[in-house]
Design a protein around this motif. Sequence first.
Motif, mmCIF file in Angstrom:
data_model
loop_
_atom_site.group_PDB
_atom_site.id
_atom_site.type_symbol
_atom_site.label_atom_id
_atom_site.label_comp_id
_atom_site.label_asym_id
_atom_site.label_seq_id
_atom_site.Cartn_x
_atom_site.Cartn_y
_atom_site.Cartn_z
ATOM 1 N N THR A 243 74.985 40.591 41.691
ATOM 2 C CA THR A 243 75.142 42.024 41.968
ATOM 3 C C THR A 243 73.758 42.559 42.354
ATOM 4 O OG1 THR A 243 74.850 42.564 39.622
ATOM 5 C CG2 THR A 243 77.086 42.306 40.406
ATOM 6 N N PRO A 244 73.453 42.576 43.623
ATOM 7 C CA PRO A 244 72.089 42.910 44.059
ATOM 8 C C PRO A 244 71.613 44.278 43.590
ATOM 9 C CG PRO A 244 73.634 42.907 45.905
ATOM 10 C CD PRO A 244 74.354 42.309 44.748
ATOM 11 N N ALA A 245 70.313 44.344 43.285
ATOM 12 C CA ALA A 245 69.715 45.559 42.726
ATOM 13 C C ALA A 245 69.394 46.609 43.784
ATOM 14 C CB ALA A 245 68.436 45.191 41.978
ATOM 15 N N LYS A 246 69.224 46.197 45.021
ATOM 16 C CA LYS A 246 68.718 47.098 46.061
ATOM 17 C C LYS A 246 69.524 48.391 46.212
ATOM 18 C CE LYS A 246 67.160 47.134 50.883
ATOM 19 N NZ LYS A 246 67.018 46.324 52.131
ATOM 20 N N PRO A 247 70.867 48.368 46.216
ATOM 21 C CA PRO A 247 71.601 49.631 46.353
ATOM 22 C C PRO A 247 71.277 50.638 45.253
ATOM 23 C CG PRO A 247 73.056 47.783 46.780
ATOM 24 C CD PRO A 247 71.783 47.205 46.234
ATOM 25 N N GLY A 248 71.132 50.148 44.012
ATOM 26 C CA GLY A 248 70.805 51.043 42.909
ATOM 27 C C GLY A 248 69.397 51.584 43.009
ATOM 28 N N ILE A 249 68.459 50.720 43.378
ATOM 29 C CA ILE A 249 67.062 51.144 43.520
ATOM 30 C C ILE A 249 66.928 52.202 44.610
ATOM 31 C CG2 ILE A 249 64.768 50.352 44.187
ATOM 32 C CD1 ILE A 249 65.472 47.658 42.874
ATOM 33 N N LYS A 250 67.706 52.058 45.649
ATOM 34 C CA LYS A 250 67.656 53.018 46.762
ATOM 35 C C LYS A 250 68.330 54.341 46.415
ATOM 36 C CE LYS A 250 68.944 53.494 51.648
ATOM 37 N NZ LYS A 250 69.612 52.819 52.810
ATOM 38 N N ALA A 251 69.447 54.276 45.680
ATOM 39 C CA ALA A 251 70.244 55.479 45.437
ATOM 40 C C ALA A 251 69.775 56.296 44.247
ATOM 41 C CB ALA A 251 71.715 55.095 45.239
ATOM 42 N N ALA A 252 69.351 55.638 43.184
ATOM 43 C CA ALA A 252 69.068 56.335 41.926
ATOM 44 C C ALA A 252 68.083 57.496 42.047
ATOM 45 C CB ALA A 252 68.590 55.329 40.879
ATOM 46 N N PRO A 253 66.984 57.352 42.794
ATOM 47 C CA PRO A 253 66.022 58.462 42.867
ATOM 48 C C PRO A 253 66.579 59.754 43.457
ATOM 49 C CG PRO A 253 65.017 56.402 43.609
ATOM 50 C CD PRO A 253 66.485 56.154 43.491
ATOM 51 N N LYS A 254 67.734 59.690 44.077
ATOM 52 C CA LYS A 254 68.337 60.882 44.676
ATOM 53 C C LYS A 254 68.979 61.790 43.636
ATOM 54 C CE LYS A 254 69.528 58.287 48.881
ATOM 55 N NZ LYS A 254 70.653 57.834 49.748
ATOM 56 N N TYR A 255 69.154 61.275 42.409
ATOM 57 C CA TYR A 255 69.911 62.014 41.404
ATOM 58 C C TYR A 255 69.080 62.209 40.149
ATOM 59 C CZ TYR A 255 73.552 60.449 44.579
ATOM 60 O OH TYR A 255 74.295 60.192 45.707
ATOM 61 N N ALA A 256 68.904 63.462 39.759
ATOM 62 C CA ALA A 256 68.067 63.784 38.597
ATOM 63 C C ALA A 256 68.669 63.284 37.296
ATOM 64 C CB ALA A 256 67.853 65.291 38.525
ATOM 65 N N ASN A 257 69.977 63.108 37.255
ATOM 66 C CA ASN A 257 70.652 62.686 36.018
ATOM 67 C C ASN A 257 70.678 61.165 35.855
ATOM 68 O OD1 ASN A 257 72.496 62.739 38.288
ATOM 69 N ND2 ASN A 257 74.123 62.233 36.841
ATOM 70 N N VAL A 258 70.159 60.414 36.828
ATOM 71 C CA VAL A 258 70.203 58.947 36.774
ATOM 72 C C VAL A 258 68.843 58.405 36.365
ATOM 73 C CG1 VAL A 258 70.615 56.810 38.052
ATOM 74 C CG2 VAL A 258 72.012 58.846 38.521
ATOM 75 N N GLU A 259 68.823 57.650 35.276
ATOM 76 C CA GLU A 259 67.617 56.965 34.820
ATOM 77 C C GLU A 259 67.708 55.507 35.260
ATOM 78 O OE1 GLU A 259 65.582 55.464 30.622
ATOM 79 O OE2 GLU A 259 66.829 57.269 30.615
ATOM 80 N N LEU A 260 66.802 55.103 36.130
ATOM 81 C CA LEU A 260 66.804 53.737 36.656
ATOM 82 C C LEU A 260 65.806 52.883 35.898
ATOM 83 C CD1 LEU A 260 67.705 51.692 38.900
ATOM 84 C CD2 LEU A 260 65.694 52.485 40.187
ATOM 85 N N ARG A 261 66.264 51.715 35.452
ATOM 86 C CA ARG A 261 65.399 50.734 34.809
ATOM 87 C C ARG A 261 65.493 49.423 35.582
ATOM 88 N NH1 ARG A 261 62.017 52.104 30.256
ATOM 89 N NH2 ARG A 261 62.791 54.127 29.529
ATOM 90 N N GLU A 262 64.342 48.882 35.971
ATOM 91 C CA GLU A 262 64.294 47.623 36.707
ATOM 92 C C GLU A 262 63.713 46.522 35.824
ATOM 93 O OE1 GLU A 262 62.560 47.893 40.671
ATOM 94 O OE2 GLU A 262 62.739 50.088 40.566
ATOM 95 N N TYR A 263 64.301 45.331 35.925
ATOM 96 C CA TYR A 263 63.861 44.189 35.134
ATOM 97 C C TYR A 263 63.690 42.986 36.057
ATOM 98 C CZ TYR A 263 65.937 47.250 31.631
ATOM 99 O OH TYR A 263 66.273 48.351 30.863
ATOM 100 N N GLN A 264 62.596 42.293 35.900
ATOM 101 C CA GLN A 264 62.350 41.110 36.720
ATOM 102 C C GLN A 264 63.080 39.926 36.089
ATOM 103 O OE1 GLN A 264 58.222 40.250 37.457
ATOM 104 N NE2 GLN A 264 58.662 38.548 38.830
#
Length: 293
Positions: A243-264
Amino acid sequence: MKQDIRFDSQGSSCAAWFFQPDTEGPYPIVVMAHGLAAIKEMRLAAYAEKFAEAGYASLVFDYRHFGESDGEPRQLLDVKKQHQDWKAAIEFARQLPGVDPKRVVLWGTSLSGGHVLQVASEVPGIAAVMAQVPHLSGVASLGMISLPKILSLTLHGSYDTLRGMLGLSPHYILSSGEPGELAIMTSPGESQGYLELVPEDRQLDRRIAARFATSVGLYSPIKALSKLSMPVLMQVATEDVTTPAKPGIKAAPKYANVELREYQTGHFQPYVEPMFSRIVGDQLAFLSTAVPL
């Protein structure tokens, strides 16, 4: 305290666990279900136990057609049906003893990480959403696999769809397999990571009705983000080949209610140590602010 429990979804019985914290209610409840063809025994209790220790109840369930839930034919993965099961589980969770019906949190992982976004956009009054390594974009997921595999899965899926229309038994493929095998997940190491979640005393039916292969590419629940106003925790793995991360990384910053956490890390590492403690720790921190006790 963990209790075996069942609830009705569209006339069929779904198997579930109800985890209650050792505190006085009313308390929030986290409704949880697994990803692609997986069952609740595949490490979901580990999360629910952590939530209970922190004061949150959990309802962990198997979809119809899978695990200990009813539903024929077996191993039939239908996104619409799974959304119905989520809605039935939410309604049931709100009526459980000690639960605050206004503080329901949805927790999903992999395929169900997408489900919780879509369902939260359709069910009123959801307090928060946690999406772990979520399936967000069918197109992005298809982009991770080869054209020959896409054509093969489409052929098998179309054949199974026809069998379903004729009222015949499903044509099955595997949910996971080694590279080159006919299966949904075949990236190197993914099948091993998937199967390592199965307890030693439990047998997993790895089959899945092939018709799912014709619908997954059309399922992009990331579109539901624009309809959500409640706090959302989105946890993506930057080395995820399922489930690739790129769509979430691209979309999340557009929404103030979304907290994005990235893990390597990859797709299945979040379920086990050492990554598990970090992942669930971030979920508990999110809960403490999004749905405080």
